[in-house]
Structure formats: structure tokens, C-alpha cells
Design a protein around this motif. Structure first.
Motif, PDB file in Angstrom:
ATOM      1  N   ILE A 159       0.833  -1.208   0.000  1.00 30.92           N
ATOM      2  CA  ILE A 159       0.000   0.000   0.000  1.00 30.92           C
ATOM      3  C   ILE A 159       0.863   1.251   0.000  1.00 30.92           C
ATOM      4  CG2 ILE A 159      -1.626   1.350   1.388  1.00 30.92           C
ATOM      5  CD1 ILE A 159      -2.893  -1.342   2.213  1.00 30.92           C
ATOM      6  N   ILE A 160       1.877   1.297   0.858  1.00 32.62           N
ATOM      7  CA  ILE A 160       2.751   2.471   0.940  1.00 32.62           C
ATOM      8  C   ILE A 160       3.522   2.647  -0.358  1.00 32.62           C
ATOM      9  CG2 ILE A 160       4.758   3.453   2.121  1.00 32.62           C
ATOM     10  CD1 ILE A 160       2.182   3.623   3.735  1.00 32.62           C
ATOM     11  N   SER A 161       3.984   1.561  -0.955  1.00 32.41           N
ATOM     12  CA  SER A 161       4.721   1.636  -2.220  1.00 32.41           C
ATOM     13  C   SER A 161       3.847   2.229  -3.330  1.00 32.41           C
ATOM     14  CB  SER A 161       5.206   0.248  -2.620  1.00 32.41           C
ATOM     15  OG  SER A 161       5.868   0.286  -3.854  1.00 32.41           O
ATOM     16  N   ASN A 162       2.615   1.752  -3.440  1.00 29.82           N
ATOM     17  CA  ASN A 162       1.697   2.283  -4.456  1.00 29.82           C
ATOM     18  C   ASN A 162       1.383   3.754  -4.207  1.00 29.82           C
ATOM     19  OD1 ASN A 162       1.530  -0.115  -5.842  1.00 29.82           O
ATOM     20  ND2 ASN A 162      -0.312  -0.795  -4.793  1.00 29.82           N
ATOM     21  N   LEU A 163       1.204   4.117  -2.949  1.00 29.72           N
ATOM     22  CA  LEU A 163       0.925   5.503  -2.598  1.00 29.72           C
ATOM     23  C   LEU A 163       2.094   6.408  -2.960  1.00 29.72           C
ATOM     24  CD1 LEU A 163      -1.057   7.448  -1.187  1.00 29.72           C
ATOM     25  CD2 LEU A 163       0.088   6.887   0.950  1.00 29.72           C
ATOM     26  N   MET A 164       3.308   5.963  -2.673  1.00 29.84           N
ATOM     27  CA  MET A 164       4.499   6.759  -2.985  1.00 29.84           C
ATOM     28  C   MET A 164       4.681   6.908  -4.500  1.00 29.84           C
ATOM     29  SD  MET A 164       5.631   7.792  -0.165  1.00 29.84           S
ATOM     30  CE  MET A 164       7.261   8.377  -0.508  1.00 29.84           C
ATOM     31  N   ASN A 165       4.421   5.853  -5.261  1.00 29.59           N
ATOM     32  CA  ASN A 165       4.525   5.934  -6.722  1.00 29.59           C
ATOM     33  C   ASN A 165       3.502   6.906  -7.292  1.00 29.59           C
ATOM     34  OD1 ASN A 165       6.679   4.173  -6.995  1.00 29.59           O
ATOM     35  ND2 ASN A 165       5.364   2.384  -7.200  1.00 29.59           N
ATOM     36  N   SER A 166       2.291   6.848  -6.794  1.00 29.29           N
ATOM     37  CA  SER A 166       1.241   7.750  -7.261  1.00 29.29           C
ATOM     38  C   SER A 166       1.583   9.201  -6.934  1.00 29.29           C
ATOM     39  CB  SER A 166      -0.095   7.367  -6.634  1.00 29.29           C
ATOM     40  OG  SER A 166      -1.100   8.257  -7.037  1.00 29.29           O
ATOM     41  N   THR A 167       2.095   9.429  -5.731  1.00 31.10           N
ATOM     42  CA  THR A 167       2.480  10.784  -5.332  1.00 31.10           C
ATOM     43  C   THR A 167       3.616  11.298  -6.200  1.00 31.10           C
ATOM     44  OG1 THR A 167       1.786  10.333  -3.070  1.00 31.10           O
ATOM     45  CG2 THR A 167       3.283  12.184  -3.392  1.00 31.10           C
ATOM     46  N   SER A 168       4.575  10.447  -6.492  1.00 33.90           N
ATOM     47  CA  SER A 168       5.701  10.831  -7.346  1.00 33.90           C
ATOM     48  C   SER A 168       5.222  11.184  -8.753  1.00 33.90           C
ATOM     49  CB  SER A 168       6.717   9.691  -7.407  1.00 33.90           C
ATOM     50  OG  SER A 168       7.755  10.000  -8.296  1.00 33.90           O
ATOM     51  N   ASN A 169       4.346  10.358  -9.313  1.00 35.27           N
ATOM     52  CA  ASN A 169       3.811  10.629 -10.656  1.00 35.27           C
ATOM     53  C   ASN A 169       3.040  11.945 -10.680  1.00 35.27           C
ATOM     54  OD1 ASN A 169       4.879   8.246 -11.633  1.00 35.27           O
ATOM     55  ND2 ASN A 169       2.991   7.093 -11.352  1.00 35.27           N
ATOM     56  N   SER A 170       2.239  12.184  -9.658  1.00 35.00           N
ATOM     57  CA  SER A 170       1.472  13.420  -9.572  1.00 35.00           C
ATOM     58  C   SER A 170       2.392  14.633  -9.476  1.00 35.00           C
ATOM     59  CB  SER A 170       0.541  13.367  -8.366  1.00 35.00           C
ATOM     60  OG  SER A 170      -0.116  14.589  -8.178  1.00 35.00           O
ATOM     61  N   SER A 171       3.440  14.533  -8.671  1.00 33.97           N
ATOM     62  CA  SER A 171       4.389  15.636  -8.510  1.00 33.97           C
ATOM     63  C   SER A 171       5.124  15.923  -9.810  1.00 33.97           C
ATOM     64  CB  SER A 171       5.399  15.309  -7.412  1.00 33.97           C
ATOM     65  OG  SER A 171       4.767  15.192  -6.180  1.00 33.97           O
ATOM     66  N   ASN A 172       5.561  14.870 -10.487  1.00 33.80           N
ATOM     67  CA  ASN A 172       6.258  15.056 -11.762  1.00 33.80           C
ATOM     68  C   ASN A 172       5.342  15.697 -12.801  1.00 33.80           C
ATOM     69  OD1 ASN A 172       8.640  13.955 -10.798  1.00 33.80           O
ATOM     70  ND2 ASN A 172       8.124  11.890 -11.476  1.00 33.80           N
ATOM     71  N   CYS A 173       4.088  15.295 -12.808  1.00 36.18           N
ATOM     72  CA  CYS A 173       3.127  15.871 -13.746  1.00 36.18           C
ATOM     73  C   CYS A 173       2.951  17.357 -13.477  1.00 36.18           C
ATOM     74  CB  CYS A 173       1.787  15.138 -13.618  1.00 36.18           C
ATOM     75  SG  CYS A 173       0.482  15.781 -14.681  1.00 36.18           S
ATOM     76  N   SER A 174       2.750  17.721 -12.215  1.00 32.38           N
ATOM     77  CA  SER A 174       2.566  19.123 -11.847  1.00 32.38           C
ATOM     78  C   SER A 174       3.819  19.947 -12.151  1.00 32.38           C
ATOM     79  CB  SER A 174       2.220  19.250 -10.367  1.00 32.38           C
ATOM     80  OG  SER A 174       0.986  18.642 -10.109  1.00 32.38           O
ATOM     81  N   ALA A 175       4.985  19.370 -11.894  1.00 32.81           N
ATOM     82  CA  ALA A 175       6.243  20.076 -12.156  1.00 32.81           C
ATOM     83  C   ALA A 175       6.437  20.350 -13.637  1.00 32.81           C
ATOM     84  CB  ALA A 175       7.415  19.269 -11.612  1.00 32.81           C
ATOM     85  N   ASN A 176       5.851  19.514 -14.484  1.00 30.97           N
ATOM     86  CA  ASN A 176       5.985  19.689 -15.934  1.00 30.97           C
ATOM     87  C   ASN A 176       4.812  20.453 -16.540  1.00 30.97           C
ATOM     88  OD1 ASN A 176       8.467  18.342 -16.207  1.00 30.97           O
ATOM     89  ND2 ASN A 176       7.427  16.365 -16.108  1.00 30.97           N
ATOM     90  N   GLY A 177       3.970  21.051 -15.699  1.00 27.62           N
ATOM     91  CA  GLY A 177       2.878  21.887 -16.186  1.00 27.62           C
ATOM     92  C   GLY A 177       1.585  21.170 -16.477  1.00 27.62           C
ATOM     93  N   GLY A 178       1.471  19.939 -16.051  1.00 29.99           N
ATOM     94  CA  GLY A 178       0.251  19.177 -16.307  1.00 29.99           C
ATOM     95  C   GLY A 178      -0.663  19.136 -15.096  1.00 29.99           C
ATOM     96  N   VAL A 179      -1.792  18.478 -15.283  1.00 38.49           N
ATOM     97  CA  VAL A 179      -2.765  18.274 -14.214  1.00 38.49           C
ATOM     98  C   VAL A 179      -2.959  16.768 -14.064  1.00 38.49           C
ATOM     99  CG1 VAL A 179      -5.150  18.641 -13.490  1.00 38.49           C
ATOM    100  CG2 VAL A 179      -3.928  20.447 -14.706  1.00 38.49           C
ATOM    101  N   TRP A 180      -2.721  16.246 -12.854  1.00 35.46           N
ATOM    102  CA  TRP A 180      -2.894  14.818 -12.580  1.00 35.46           C
ATOM    103  C   TRP A 180      -4.365  14.549 -12.310  1.00 35.46           C
ATOM    104  CZ3 TRP A 180       0.099  10.792 -13.335  1.00 35.46           C
ATOM    105  CH2 TRP A 180      -0.218   9.585 -12.732  1.00 35.46           C
TER     106      TRP A 180
END
Length: 68
Positions: free
Chosen positions: A28-49
Motif C-alpha cells: 500500500i505504501i509503495s503504491n501511494l508513494m509511486n502515485s504521489t511521485s507521478n502526480s508531482s512530476n506531472c505538476s512540475a511539468n505543467g500538467g494536471v494529474w
């Protein structure tokens, strides 16, 4: 002797339950961390997760993002 065997069985059951909880928690923690990382990378690149993916052509209307 029966008491010692009963305590040994309870110890084994406790260890197995702890291992199961740790395994599920790790997944559960691994999936949560991956999702958070993907969301952060998307926002950093100007996208909306949204809906599990990164969207780039979005507008903010009535308190919500609408993506095309």
C-alpha cells in the motif's frame, strides 16, 4: 508441556500475522508513494494529474479542471 506447545503456537501465529500486515502495508505504501511521485512530476511539468494520468490541455472551470 501442553502450555508450552500452546505458547509456541501463539508465537508462530503472531509472527505470521505481523508478516502479513507488514507485507500488505509495504504494498500500500509503495503504491501511494509511486502515485504521489507521478502526480508531482506531472505538476512540475505543467500538467494536471487526473484519473490516474497526466493531462496537459486543461482549463479550470467552476472549481474543477476540465481536460480535453
Amino acid at each position: 508441556m501442553k502450555e508450552a506447545a500452546g505458547e509456541a503456537n501463539m508465537t508462530v501465529i503472531t509472527i505470521v500475522l505481523i508478516a502479513i500486515v507488514l507485507g500488505v502495508g509495504t504494498i500500500i505504501i509503495s503504491n501511494l508513494m509511486n502515485s504521489t511521485s507521478n502526480s508531482s512530476n506531472c505538476s512540475a511539468n505543467g500538467g494536471v494529474w487526473m484519473d490516474g494520468k497526466c493531462n496537459y490541455n486543461c482549463t479550470y472551470v467552476n472549481g474543477k479542471y476540465q481536460c480535453s
